[in-house]
Design an enzyme around this catalytic site. Sequence first.
Site: not given
Ligand code: PLP
Length: 391
Positions: A57, A110, A182, A207
Amino acid sequence: MDSKTIGKSTQSVWGGEGFDGKYIATPVVRSVAFAYDDVDRWEAVAVGEQKGHIYSRNTNPTVAVLEEKIRLLEGGEAATSFATGMGAISNTLFTLLKPGSRVVSIKDTYGGTSKLFLDFLPIRGVKVALYDTTDLDGLEACILQGCDVVYLESPTNPTLKVVDLSRLSIAARKVGALVVVDNTFATPINQNPLALGADLVLHSATKFLCGHSDAMGGLLTGRADLVKQVFEYREITGASLQADAAYLIERGMKTLALRIERQNSNAQKIAMYLQNHPKVADVFYPGLPTHPGHELAKQQMSGFGGMLSFTLDGTFEKVKKLLSKLTYSHMAASLGSVGTLVGPPRTTSHVELTDAQRAALGIPEALIRFSVGIENVEDLIADVDEALAKI
Ligand code: PLP
């Protein structure tokens, strides 16, 4: 050779490699805990005096290879990982923000992140200011009023707006705020936010980093003291990345630079094709010279990415019709895969939000998000062309 000066493709392949010096592919270590033959050494690892792993963990040898790879690609001091991208985002924000803290962000994050800003952080006493993403002067002034964290995303999901990371990082520094970015859409191949002034950069590794839509994960890298704080919080919240997923993401990342090169080029050609189609109303892609963020994207990115979105000259009914006519695109909620993925924000990026919340954030209901894969671009364009002809 200095690992900091090698190219991105070499970093993608070799970063973090050399597990015990014995393997040429990273072993998957599924062991939940690690055995010691003397308590003194166990304790030395527990207090950080010696390197090693105690409990998965907290840290795990397979996961550590992936963490080192992203650290190298983003130029961070340290890195840690999470079960998903949202694990990275929520653990980072909940570590850095306390009741009474102020966070400044943009309207175009997001959807899951927007949900944290709209619902989960305010009920814990965090003051949230979500500013219009394209009003740079206003955003800068909002930061200069004082805040603890500036949270940014560029290009944004799903409308591909470009945010001036360098200018806003300078403003944040003036008021002693931390900058978190991000970088999921851009990937470290196209953009390095730490070099532009951010303190922390995070990714949904689900992604482009993984690239094959078969594993979920989140990654965080940047200032060592901050990464340590978030790591210690994540150890306890338990949003840890599993070794199997880490292996798949790490393997996917070996081809990251190659995939992104192709996805940048495919997306540029598709955006240009769409822009000239009479049934298409708007195309959002930072690589288009007509995109309002194009000049800025040229300065802060080395490629424009594999994501684009567009609207049709028509209603949501027309969108549904078009999507159902595509052959070489999965209608699916994810992005960043080798295969093309399409969908509207109401079933993809902003599925968790209500219609009213999406409208308030300025997300067009009839938008189509297009995550361009590595297929032959002529086939993708022919496919879209045929589908457009049928509606
Ligand atoms: N950040 C962005 C720009 C995203 O497009 C996404 C999901 O589509 C996330 C974060 C969240 O990622 P996860 O689905 O792996 O939790």
